[in-house]
Design a protein around this motif. Structure first.
Motif, mmCIF file in Angstrom:
data_model
loop_
_atom_site.group_PDB
_atom_site.id
_atom_site.type_symbol
_atom_site.label_atom_id
_atom_site.label_comp_id
_atom_site.label_asym_id
_atom_site.label_seq_id
_atom_site.Cartn_x
_atom_site.Cartn_y
_atom_site.Cartn_z
ATOM 1 N N GLY A 110 9.588 1.551 -15.123
ATOM 2 C CA GLY A 110 10.677 0.796 -15.740
ATOM 3 C C GLY A 110 10.835 -0.601 -15.196
ATOM 4 N N SER A 111 10.152 -0.898 -14.090
ATOM 5 C CA SER A 111 10.227 -2.238 -13.500
ATOM 6 C C SER A 111 9.304 -3.199 -14.239
ATOM 7 C CB SER A 111 9.852 -2.201 -12.017
ATOM 8 O OG SER A 111 10.736 -1.374 -11.297
ATOM 9 N N GLN A 112 9.619 -4.473 -14.150
ATOM 10 C CA GLN A 112 8.783 -5.507 -14.752
ATOM 11 C C GLN A 112 7.700 -5.903 -13.760
ATOM 12 O OE1 GLN A 112 9.233 -6.682 -17.887
ATOM 13 N NE2 GLN A 112 7.548 -8.152 -17.836
ATOM 14 N N ALA A 113 6.462 -5.850 -14.199
ATOM 15 C CA ALA A 113 5.323 -6.247 -13.356
ATOM 16 C C ALA A 113 4.814 -7.597 -13.823
ATOM 17 C CB ALA A 113 4.213 -5.209 -13.425
ATOM 18 N N GLN A 114 4.364 -8.401 -12.873
ATOM 19 C CA GLN A 114 3.898 -9.747 -13.172
ATOM 20 C C GLN A 114 2.547 -9.989 -12.513
ATOM 21 O OE1 GLN A 114 5.289 -11.982 -15.112
ATOM 22 N NE2 GLN A 114 7.282 -11.036 -15.480
ATOM 23 N N PRO A 115 1.652 -10.727 -13.171
ATOM 24 C CA PRO A 115 0.394 -11.122 -12.523
ATOM 25 C C PRO A 115 0.691 -11.970 -11.286
ATOM 26 C CG PRO A 115 0.315 -11.540 -14.897
ATOM 27 C CD PRO A 115 1.736 -11.206 -14.569
ATOM 28 N N GLY A 116 -0.049 -11.719 -10.231
ATOM 29 C CA GLY A 116 0.138 -12.478 -9.001
ATOM 30 C C GLY A 116 1.142 -11.876 -8.052
ATOM 31 N N LEU A 117 1.944 -10.922 -8.502
ATOM 32 C CA LEU A 117 2.896 -10.221 -7.634
ATOM 33 C C LEU A 117 2.355 -8.825 -7.364
ATOM 34 C CD1 LEU A 117 6.322 -11.250 -9.235
ATOM 35 C CD2 LEU A 117 5.164 -12.260 -7.256
ATOM 36 N N ALA A 118 2.090 -8.527 -6.094
ATOM 37 C CA ALA A 118 1.438 -7.265 -5.741
ATOM 38 C C ALA A 118 2.302 -6.074 -6.134
ATOM 39 C CB ALA A 118 1.147 -7.232 -4.247
ATOM 40 N N ALA A 119 1.765 -5.231 -7.008
ATOM 41 C CA ALA A 119 2.451 -3.999 -7.385
ATOM 42 C C ALA A 119 2.101 -2.870 -6.421
ATOM 43 C CB ALA A 119 2.086 -3.607 -8.817
ATOM 44 N N LEU A 120 0.881 -2.916 -5.868
ATOM 45 C CA LEU A 120 0.432 -1.927 -4.892
ATOM 46 C C LEU A 120 -0.359 -2.618 -3.792
ATOM 47 C CD1 LEU A 120 -0.392 -0.566 -7.982
ATOM 48 C CD2 LEU A 120 -0.475 1.432 -6.502
ATOM 49 N N VAL A 121 -0.371 -1.995 -2.629
ATOM 50 C CA VAL A 121 -1.200 -2.450 -1.514
ATOM 51 C C VAL A 121 -2.084 -1.280 -1.100
ATOM 52 C CG1 VAL A 121 -1.260 -3.378 0.819
ATOM 53 C CG2 VAL A 121 0.572 -4.067 -0.745
ATOM 54 N N LEU A 122 -3.396 -1.532 -1.069
ATOM 55 C CA LEU A 122 -4.355 -0.487 -0.698
ATOM 56 C C LEU A 122 -4.988 -0.793 0.645
ATOM 57 C CD1 LEU A 122 -6.304 0.152 -4.047
ATOM 58 C CD2 LEU A 122 -4.206 1.238 -3.235
ATOM 59 N N LEU A 123 -5.204 0.268 1.412
ATOM 60 C CA LEU A 123 -5.982 0.178 2.642
ATOM 61 C C LEU A 123 -7.389 0.658 2.317
ATOM 62 C CD1 LEU A 123 -6.414 -0.105 5.708
ATOM 63 C CD2 LEU A 123 -5.522 2.229 5.953
ATOM 64 N N PRO A 124 -8.354 -0.259 2.178
ATOM 65 C CA PRO A 124 -9.705 0.153 1.783
ATOM 66 C C PRO A 124 -10.384 0.981 2.860
ATOM 67 C CG PRO A 124 -9.667 -2.180 2.367
ATOM 68 C CD PRO A 124 -8.243 -1.716 2.385
ATOM 69 N N ALA A 125 -11.289 1.840 2.423
ATOM 70 C CA ALA A 125 -12.022 2.708 3.345
ATOM 71 C C ALA A 125 -13.174 1.933 3.963
ATOM 72 C CB ALA A 125 -12.523 3.948 2.609
ATOM 73 N N ARG A 126 -12.838 0.956 4.785
ATOM 74 C CA ARG A 126 -13.824 0.139 5.479
ATOM 75 C C ARG A 126 -13.601 0.261 6.986
ATOM 76 N NH1 ARG A 126 -12.167 -5.265 2.400
ATOM 77 N NH2 ARG A 126 -12.412 -4.608 0.232
ATOM 78 N N PRO A 127 -14.569 -0.179 7.803
ATOM 79 C CA PRO A 127 -14.412 -0.052 9.258
ATOM 80 C C PRO A 127 -13.236 -0.874 9.781
ATOM 81 C CG PRO A 127 -16.704 -0.479 8.666
ATOM 82 C CD PRO A 127 -15.903 -0.676 7.417
ATOM 83 N N LEU A 128 -12.595 -0.326 10.822
ATOM 84 C CA LEU A 128 -11.550 -1.068 11.508
ATOM 85 C C LEU A 128 -12.181 -2.057 12.477
ATOM 86 C CD1 LEU A 128 -8.926 1.723 12.334
ATOM 87 C CD2 LEU A 128 -8.934 0.114 10.419
ATOM 88 N N GLN A 129 -11.472 -3.153 12.721
ATOM 89 C CA GLN A 129 -11.925 -4.164 13.659
ATOM 90 C C GLN A 129 -10.700 -4.746 14.367
ATOM 91 O OE1 GLN A 129 -13.898 -6.880 10.961
ATOM 92 N NE2 GLN A 129 -12.025 -8.051 10.590
ATOM 93 N N VAL A 130 -10.943 -5.635 15.308
ATOM 94 C CA VAL A 130 -9.862 -6.274 16.057
ATOM 95 C C VAL A 130 -9.989 -7.781 15.916
ATOM 96 C CG1 VAL A 130 -8.810 -6.633 18.320
ATOM 97 C CG2 VAL A 130 -9.686 -4.381 17.699
#
Length: 292
Positions: A186-206
């Motif tokens: 029901g919310s309004q979504a807009q291009p350029g505004l993050a609707a979701l944030v994903l943590l990709p399955a890639r190696p961790l680093q520091v």
């Protein structure tokens, strides 16, 4: 006898030598620099936004859920696009049926032309009959070409509408974990505004901030010890790491600041772990010691 037994044992000179060698082997590598850093994922988190504006109709995932590449994350309302898509599908079906019907007439017309030609050779028909049969075949072949072109146009239109419909969907670009949902049905979504944030399955680093006073001491490929930055009694050592990248430019520290001297100049460095660390989260602060 006592003197003989003593003479058979290890010499007094050999004992200090063995102890020195053992001590040398146990001695840790010399620390040449220390720094603060933060755990991150290679390439960073993925902030995803839809390609077009719209009202969120469906959210197909939850925070903490693992997703695969191409999996649906959310869908925007697209009633008008769905209606246009239905019309385009009907138009394509009609164009294909028309093309099939016209194409089915060709064998009969070709057979008729051959019969008239055979009859003309036997003087049982005149040239006009042959010309009329040939013209009928040419007209039918032209209609087949036209209907084929119409079917191709209808197919392209359908593909275009399907592509536009996909702009109302948001799918995972790679395997990941949903770290955060920034929207609701029901919310309004807009291009350029993050609707979701994903943590990709890639190696961790520091990513480490090296104070300018240690900048010359840290080299690419250097080994480092990484410890989670907590209370002294709860500090947790992570797998050994090594320096993979060193920034060629100075910047201002974000993890540390000298209250008396003001902002601290640092050089950023990226460390990769020799083994994947367990129980570590992106964003955790760490302390790093660089070894010769």
């Amino acid at each position: 006898m006592a003197a003989l037994v003593a003479g058979c044992g290890p010499s007094n000179d050999a004992q200090p030598a063995n102890q020195a060698a053992s001590s040398a082997r146990a001695q840790p590598a010399r620390v040449v620099a220390v720094a603060r850093g933060k755990v991150e994922v290679d390439g960073g988190l993925l902030e995803l936004s839809p390609a077009t504006a719209g009202v969120v109709q469906q959210i197909a995932v939850k925070e903490g859920q693992s997703v695969e590449r191409g999996q649906l994350l959310l869908r925007l309302a697209d009633e008008a696009a769905q209606a246009d898509l239905g019309v385009a599908e009907s138009e394509l079906a009609l164009a294909q049926a028309r093309h099939k019907s016209r194409q089915a007439r060709l064998p009969q017309l070709k057979q008729s032309l051959e019969r008239w030609r055979a009859a003309a050779r036997e003087a049982a028909a005149d040239a006009q009959n042959v010309d009329e049969a040939a013209q009928a075949l040419r007209d039918a072949e032209a209609e087949v070409e036209l209907s084929q072109a119409e079917a191709k146009v209808a197919q392209r239109k359908l593909e275009q509408l399907r592509a536009l419909q996909k702009r109302h969907e948001l799918r995972a670009p790679e395997a990941a974990v949903v770290a955060r949902l920034n929207t609701a049905v029901g919310s309004q979504a807009q291009p350029g505004l993050a609707a979701l944030v994903l943590l990709p399955a890639r190696p961790l680093q520091v990513r480490v901030e090296i104070n300018e006073s240690f900048a010359s001491a840290v080299k690419q490929g250097m080994k480092a010890t990484v410890v989670l930055d907590g209370d002294a009694g709860s500090a947790t050592a992570l797998p050994e790491a090594k320096v993979t990248r060193i920034s060629p430019v100075y910047g201002l520290a974000r993890l540390q600041e000298d209250q008396q001297r003001g902002p601290v100049r640092v050089i950023e460095s990226v460390l990769s772990f020799d083994q994947p660390p367990a129980g570590v989260r992106v964003g955790q602060n760490v302390r790093v010691q660089f070894h010769e």
